[in-house]
Design an enzyme around this catalytic site. Structure first.
Site, PDB file in Angstrom:
ATOM      1  N   GLY A 260      18.845  56.991  48.854  1.00 57.62           N
ATOM      2  CA  GLY A 260      19.739  57.056  49.922  1.00 57.62           C
ATOM      3  C   GLY A 260      20.509  58.047  49.279  1.00 57.62           C
ATOM      4  O   GLY A 260      21.995  58.191  50.681  1.00 57.62           O
ATOM      5  N   GLY A 261      20.571  59.582  48.802  1.00 58.74           N
ATOM      6  CA  GLY A 261      21.678  59.506  47.670  1.00 58.74           C
ATOM      7  C   GLY A 261      22.122  61.013  48.884  1.00 58.74           C
ATOM      8  O   GLY A 261      23.540  61.297  48.273  1.00 58.74           O
ATOM      9  N   LEU A 262      21.701  61.459  49.564  1.00 59.79           N
ATOM     10  CA  LEU A 262      21.981  62.365  50.005  1.00 59.79           C
ATOM     11  C   LEU A 262      22.722  61.819  51.323  1.00 59.79           C
ATOM     12  O   LEU A 262      23.014  63.375  52.474  1.00 59.79           O
ATOM     13  CB  LEU A 262      20.920  63.873  50.259  1.00 59.79           C
ATOM     14  CG  LEU A 262      19.903  64.340  49.764  1.00 59.79           C
ATOM     15  CD1 LEU A 262      18.828  64.930  49.803  1.00 59.79           C
ATOM     16  CD2 LEU A 262      21.234  64.678  48.142  1.00 59.79           C
ATOM     17  N   GLY A 263      22.753  60.650  51.963  1.00 63.71           N
ATOM     18  CA  GLY A 263      23.945  60.656  52.970  1.00 63.71           C
ATOM     19  C   GLY A 263      24.885  60.778  52.651  1.00 63.71           C
ATOM     20  O   GLY A 263      25.491  61.279  51.833  1.00 63.71           O
ATOM     21  N   GLN A 264      26.120  60.261  53.501  1.00 62.87           N
ATOM     22  CA  GLN A 264      28.002  60.617  53.188  1.00 62.87           C
ATOM     23  C   GLN A 264      28.183  60.063  51.764  1.00 62.87           C
ATOM     24  O   GLN A 264      28.843  60.695  51.471  1.00 62.87           O
ATOM     25  CB  GLN A 264      28.409  59.374  54.151  1.00 62.87           C
ATOM     26  CG  GLN A 264      29.699  60.155  54.102  1.00 62.87           C
ATOM     27  CD  GLN A 264      30.261  58.788  55.729  1.00 62.87           C
ATOM     28  OE1 GLN A 264      30.020  57.692  55.636  1.00 62.87           O
ATOM     29  NE2 GLN A 264      32.016  59.224  55.694  1.00 62.87           N
TER      30      GLN A 264
ATOM     31  N   ASP B  70      16.229  60.584  47.223  1.00 63.34           N
ATOM     32  CA  ASP B  70      16.403  60.644  48.447  1.00 63.34           C
ATOM     33  C   ASP B  70      14.605  61.073  48.837  1.00 63.34           C
ATOM     34  O   ASP B  70      15.009  61.496  48.393  1.00 63.34           O
ATOM     35  CB  ASP B  70      17.180  61.243  49.150  1.00 63.34           C
ATOM     36  CG  ASP B  70      17.797  60.711  50.741  1.00 63.34           C
ATOM     37  OD1 ASP B  70      16.992  61.614  51.410  1.00 63.34           O
ATOM     38  OD2 ASP B  70      19.183  60.999  50.801  1.00 63.34           O
TER      39      ASP B  70
ATOM     40  N   ASP C 235      11.166  57.361  48.507  1.00 67.77           N
ATOM     41  CA  ASP C 235      11.047  56.396  49.970  1.00 67.77           C
ATOM     42  C   ASP C 235      11.116  55.000  49.821  1.00 67.77           C
ATOM     43  O   ASP C 235       9.723  54.576  48.593  1.00 67.77           O
ATOM     44  CB  ASP C 235       9.665  57.044  50.328  1.00 67.77           C
ATOM     45  CG  ASP C 235       9.571  56.662  51.582  1.00 67.77           C
ATOM     46  OD1 ASP C 235      10.120  55.941  52.326  1.00 67.77           O
ATOM     47  OD2 ASP C 235       8.722  56.702  52.562  1.00 67.77           O
TER      48      ASP C 235
ATOM     49  N   TYR D 260      21.084  47.470  63.687  1.00 68.84           N
ATOM     50  CA  TYR D 260      22.015  48.154  62.771  1.00 68.84           C
ATOM     51  C   TYR D 260      22.213  46.767  61.739  1.00 68.84           C
ATOM     52  O   TYR D 260      22.391  46.724  60.385  1.00 68.84           O
ATOM     53  CB  TYR D 260      23.404  49.206  62.383  1.00 68.84           C
ATOM     54  CG  TYR D 260      23.776  49.356  61.673  1.00 68.84           C
ATOM     55  CD1 TYR D 260      23.725  50.040  60.615  1.00 68.84           C
ATOM     56  CD2 TYR D 260      25.123  49.411  61.159  1.00 68.84           C
ATOM     57  CE1 TYR D 260      24.164  50.142  59.172  1.00 68.84           C
ATOM     58  CE2 TYR D 260      25.269  49.532  60.509  1.00 68.84           C
ATOM     59  CZ  TYR D 260      25.472  50.052  58.904  1.00 68.84           C
ATOM     60  OH  TYR D 260      26.177  51.121  58.261  1.00 68.84           O
TER      61      TYR D 260
ATOM     62  N   LYS E 271      21.979  44.463  58.034  1.00 69.00           N
ATOM     63  CA  LYS E 271      23.785  43.894  57.239  1.00 69.00           C
ATOM     64  C   LYS E 271      23.164  42.835  57.100  1.00 69.00           C
ATOM     65  O   LYS E 271      23.298  41.340  55.549  1.00 69.00           O
ATOM     66  CB  LYS E 271      24.179  45.189  57.536  1.00 69.00           C
ATOM     67  CG  LYS E 271      23.829  46.303  57.751  1.00 69.00           C
ATOM     68  CD  LYS E 271      24.095  46.796  56.000  1.00 69.00           C
ATOM     69  CE  LYS E 271      24.171  47.988  55.477  1.00 69.00           C
ATOM     70  NZ  LYS E 271      23.202  48.580  54.877  1.00 69.00           N
TER      71      LYS E 271
END
Length: 380
Positions: free
Chosen positions: A67-71, A93, A111, A200, A204
């Site tokens: 998920g490296g292209l998130g925030q 990502d 993925d 969410y 977690k």
């Protein structure tokens, strides 16, 4: 051999699934796996709390970020590449990276729902640390519960299994959203009642408990930080309840007007992204013997929309803020803590934030102004 008698052979050595230094504390409990029914596993001497001695070889870790292209992923990769070398930190990502990100260091498609491909990436790249950022955030998750369940829970289980199989040091962030209306709110301690009311938050809490379970049962080096709202310049808001605290800065410098989807008195924990990255790196570097917990709160500041707006007005007096509370996000925010108690993180591994509200506002306005100017955009 007698017929009908099933013999379990200690296959761990053959499969190469023992962590470094697994010569002591032998355990004969079964390891859950996808291609074998029973596997004795030993607790690593490095994974035990008996010693703080590092492994015999001090090589730089090989790090994969999902998920490296998130925030958070790009900035964390940048920080880790400075410490461990560009080629040792791999971003991944399912989206196409920008030319700048692609040129800055290794990037691969990954993925988290594709177990086989993820396994190949870990094996082929000799990954030793895994940072698992793939997740759907709070508001987006409520709009698509089935997809959130898939990514946030099924994807997590793939990562947990692979980390256990390959003896990885695994970091999975948790969140303010892991608490619920029955949790203590001011402050929320590390250990308390957690009954979140979003998919969410539920995912977690599930991740925290699964990671701790696998740590205590099999010695998985699982590490988790509960992030507050994270404020950054370089990535747009991604569907979180605290995203107003990013958008308000962009609006202040573009139009001079921000419409907030939370009430003006909604107080939530927040953090500058550089503090968030630094906390993650310092936590990953901490020797296991210093950790009394596997999941920690980290904190920096707490503020309301009106308080951050007033601090921005100290720089931009013309800022106008109107309030139009969104029922979904306001309900989520009202169930979250007002403040985090992060005393355990400060005591165990020396956590301390660098940014308060004044420093955060000054840095965000300066950075966004520079960014807009470099892109040829007007600045209000």
């Amino acid at each position: 051999m007698q017929s009908g008698v099933r013999v379990f052979v200690p296959t761990a050595t053959v499969l190469g699934l023992f962590c470094r230094g697994c010569l002591s504390k032998a355990q004969t409990q079964s390891l859950p796996g996808r291609t074998f029914s029973c596997l004795p596993r030993q607790m690593s001497r490095w994974n035990s709390r008996e010693t703080c001695n590092p492994p015999p070889t001090q090589e730089n870790p090989r790090i994969l970020i999902t998920g490296g292209l998130g925030q958070l992923g790009v900035g964390l990769a940048q920080m880790m590449r400075k410490q461990y070398g560009t080629e040792n930190v791999i971003l991944s990502d399912i989206k196409k990276p920008s030319p700048h990100v692609f040129r800055s260091g290794p990037f691969v498609y990954a993925d988290v729902l594709d177990y086989k491909h993820l396994r190949e990436l870990i094996v082929n790249n000799r990954v030793t640390w895994l940072v698992h950022y793939s997740a759907l955030l709070s508001a987006v998750g409520e709009a698509n519960v089935a997809l959130a369940r898939k990514i946030n829970i099924t994807g997590l289980h793939n990562v947990l299994d692979l980390a256990l199989e390959n003896c990885l040091r695994l970091f999975v962030p948790s969140t303010i959203g892991a608490f619920g209306p029955s949790s203590p709110r001011d402050p929320a301690p590390d250990l308390c009642v957690q009954r979140p009311r979003t998919i969410y938050g539920v995912s977690k809490v599930h991740g925290e408990l699964m990671g701790e379970y696998l740590h205590h049962k099999y010695g998985l080096d699982f590490r988790c930080l509960r992030y507050p709202g994270v404020i950054s310049v370089n990535t747009p808001p991604g569907g979180g309840t605290t995203d107003y605290a990013v958008q308000i800065f962009h609006d202040a410098l573009s139009t001079g007007h921000h419409e907030c989807y939370l009430r003006p008195d909604t107080r939530l924990p927040m953090m500058h992204i550089s503090d968030c990255h630094r906390a993650t790196v310092e936590f990953m570097q901490a020797p296991e013997c210093q950790l009394s917990l596997r999941t920690y709160n980290i904190a920096a500041m707490s503020f309301t929309p009106e308080e951050v707006a007033q601090e921005i007005r100290n720089h931009l007096p013309h800022l106008k803020v109107t309030y139009n509370p969104d029922s979904v996000r306001q309900t989520i925010a009202d169930s979250w803590p007002v403040r985090f108690d992060d005393s355990n993180a400060r005591r165990d591994w020396g956590w301390a934030p660098a940014y308060g509200l004044e420093e955060l506002v000054s840095d965000m306005l300066r950075s966004i102004r520079d960014k807009r100017t470099s892109e040829g955009l007007p600045v209000s």
